[in-house]
Design an enzyme around this catalytic site. Sequence first.
Site, PDB file in Angstrom:
ATOM      1  N   ASP A 108      17.035   5.855  11.661  1.00  0.00           N
ATOM      2  CA  ASP A 108      17.648   6.359  12.879  1.00  0.00           C
ATOM      3  C   ASP A 108      17.039   5.569  14.026  1.00  0.00           C
ATOM      4  OD1 ASP A 108      15.115   7.435  13.362  1.00  0.00           O
ATOM      5  OD2 ASP A 108      15.831   9.481  13.628  1.00  0.00           O
ATOM      6  N   HIS A 109      17.286   6.028  15.250  1.00  0.00           N
ATOM      7  CA  HIS A 109      16.787   5.324  16.436  1.00  0.00           C
ATOM      8  C   HIS A 109      15.262   5.280  16.490  1.00  0.00           C
ATOM      9  CE1 HIS A 109      17.501   9.570  17.328  1.00  0.00           C
ATOM     10  NE2 HIS A 109      16.443   9.504  18.118  1.00  0.00           N
ATOM     11  N   CYS A 128      12.604   7.517   9.919  1.00  0.00           N
ATOM     12  CA  CYS A 128      12.973   8.252  11.123  1.00  0.00           C
ATOM     13  C   CYS A 128      11.665   8.706  11.753  1.00  0.00           C
ATOM     14  CB  CYS A 128      13.939   9.403  10.848  1.00  0.00           C
ATOM     15  SG  CYS A 128      13.294  10.876  10.043  1.00  0.00           S
ATOM     16  N   GLY A 129      11.734   9.453  12.820  1.00  0.00           N
ATOM     17  CA  GLY A 129      10.517   9.824  13.536  1.00  0.00           C
ATOM     18  C   GLY A 129       9.477  10.496  12.664  1.00  0.00           C
ATOM     19  N   GLY A 145      13.879  14.466   8.341  1.00  0.00           N
ATOM     20  CA  GLY A 145      15.338  14.508   8.377  1.00  0.00           C
ATOM     21  C   GLY A 145      15.985  13.615   7.343  1.00  0.00           C
ATOM     22  N   HIS A 170       4.435   9.551 -10.427  1.00  0.00           N
ATOM     23  CA  HIS A 170       4.615  10.905 -10.946  1.00  0.00           C
ATOM     24  C   HIS A 170       6.017  11.470 -10.769  1.00  0.00           C
ATOM     25  CE1 HIS A 170       0.034  11.933 -10.718  1.00  0.00           C
ATOM     26  NE2 HIS A 170       0.275  10.792 -11.341  1.00  0.00           N
ATOM     27  N   ASN A 171       6.738  11.014  -9.748  1.00  0.00           N
ATOM     28  CA  ASN A 171       8.039  11.610  -9.434  1.00  0.00           C
ATOM     29  C   ASN A 171       9.209  10.668  -9.618  1.00  0.00           C
ATOM     30  OD1 ASN A 171       6.003  12.702  -6.919  1.00  0.00           O
ATOM     31  ND2 ASN A 171       6.762  14.173  -8.420  1.00  0.00           N
ATOM     32  N   ARG A 175       7.106   7.354  13.699  1.00  0.00           N
ATOM     33  CA  ARG A 175       6.325   7.730  14.888  1.00  0.00           C
ATOM     34  C   ARG A 175       4.849   7.953  14.570  1.00  0.00           C
ATOM     35  NH1 ARG A 175      11.001  11.456  17.260  1.00  0.00           N
ATOM     36  NH2 ARG A 175      11.990   9.903  18.593  1.00  0.00           N
ATOM     37  N   ARG A 215       8.920  16.557 -16.334  1.00  0.00           N
ATOM     38  CA  ARG A 215       9.037  17.262 -15.041  1.00  0.00           C
ATOM     39  C   ARG A 215      10.194  16.731 -14.223  1.00  0.00           C
ATOM     40  NH1 ARG A 215       2.573  16.544 -14.564  1.00  0.00           N
ATOM     41  NH2 ARG A 215       2.053  18.157 -16.062  1.00  0.00           N
TER      42      ARG A 215
END
Length: 142
Positions: free
Chosen positions: A8-9, A65-66, A70, A98-99, A109, A136
């Site tokens: 994003d911005h 993003c910041g 989001g 792990h994932n 930010r 898992r």
Amino acid sequence: MKLALGSDHAGFAHKEMLRDWLRAQGHDVQDFGTHSADSMDYPDVAHPLSAAVEAGIFDLGLLLCGSANGVCITANKHAGVRAAIAWLPELAALARQHNDANVLCIPARYVDEKLTREIVSTFLETNFEGGRHQLRVAKINC
């Protein structure tokens, strides 16, 4: 590696830096936007990027993003996406090990460009461990 990149911005400057840096390393990078620092809605980038990763068009995705919240929440709406937030290289490594995370979300930010490159490098260089983690990961989708 074939990578999908978007922001994003708030993540725009980091995204621009990453795009050029990753291409210089020989990666095939598609920039999903945004294409300016003007305010925009992160789902407009996160959904198309995530759909492309889910479809197998890209090996991995990178979103900024910041706060990274989001884009991460949005990316994880896609059943074939396992998006993880990382603000340290160690978290990026664990997300892969792990994932089996396939989309990395970075809080632009809260990390500088040098740390962003370290986080991305770790994410790209780390493999999924499988084994007990595979059991898992197989339980994630509803």
